[in-house]
Scaffold this motif. Structure first.
Motif, short mmCIF file in Angstrom:
data_model
loop_
_atom_site.label_atom_id
_atom_site.label_comp_id
_atom_site.label_asym_id
_atom_site.label_seq_id
_atom_site.Cartn_x
_atom_site.Cartn_y
_atom_site.Cartn_z
N CYS A 1 14.10 -71.69 -25.93
CA CYS A 1 13.29 -72.13 -27.23
C CYS A 1 11.77 -71.60 -27.59
O CYS A 1 11.38 -71.81 -26.99
N PRO A 2 12.70 -70.08 -27.47
CA PRO A 2 11.81 -68.96 -27.48
C PRO A 2 10.49 -69.59 -28.99
O PRO A 2 8.44 -69.20 -28.68
N GLU A 3 10.48 -70.24 -30.29
CA GLU A 3 10.15 -71.06 -30.93
C GLU A 3 8.81 -72.32 -30.63
O GLU A 3 7.68 -71.80 -30.92
N VAL A 4 8.50 -72.11 -29.09
CA VAL A 4 8.36 -73.38 -28.85
C VAL A 4 7.87 -72.79 -27.74
O VAL A 4 6.48 -73.32 -27.32
N PRO B 1 8.83 -78.09 -34.99
CA PRO B 1 9.81 -78.33 -36.25
C PRO B 1 11.52 -79.00 -35.52
O PRO B 1 11.22 -78.77 -34.61
N ASP C 1 6.26 -70.22 -24.11
CA ASP C 1 5.95 -69.01 -23.96
C ASP C 1 5.75 -68.36 -22.79
O ASP C 1 4.92 -69.97 -22.07
N SER D 1 2.42 -74.61 -30.09
CA SER D 1 2.46 -75.67 -30.80
C SER D 1 2.90 -76.50 -30.36
O SER D 1 4.13 -76.79 -30.26
N GLU E 1 14.25 -78.56 -36.80
CA GLU E 1 15.41 -77.95 -35.89
C GLU E 1 15.67 -77.60 -34.68
O GLU E 1 16.12 -76.95 -33.93
N CYS E 2 13.76 -77.70 -33.90
CA CYS E 2 13.99 -77.12 -32.55
C CYS E 2 13.46 -78.17 -31.33
O CYS E 2 13.60 -78.22 -30.03
#
Ligand code: SF4
Length: 60
Positions: free
Chosen positions: A19-22, A38, A24, A34, A40-41
């Motif tokens: 899950c690179p959206e969340v 979202p 790092d 953050s 969807e994550c």
């Protein structure tokens, strides 16, 4: 959803892969980009927590 990474993180990179959206990679441990996750994550964050080899991802 409150997500944090404990110091036991070994920087394997799996959570960033899942899950690179969340997640790092930080200098010492993985980091949560953050806590405004979202919708969807949410499944991917839960999966990352389950798959983390040292159970360093804590979801409250
Ligand atoms: S999966 Fe776990 S050990 Fe691997 S980088 Fe993420 S928090 Fe660290």
């Amino acid at each position: 959803m409150d997500v944090r990474i404990e110091d036991s993180c070994t920087c394997c990179g799996l959570c960033v892969e899942i899950c690179p959206e969340v997640f790092d990679m930080g200098d010492i441990t993985a980091e949560v980009i953050s806590n405004d996750i979202p919708p969807e994550c949410i499944d991917a964050v839960t999966e990352a927590a389950e798959e983390c080899p040292v159970e360093a991802i804590v979801i409250d």
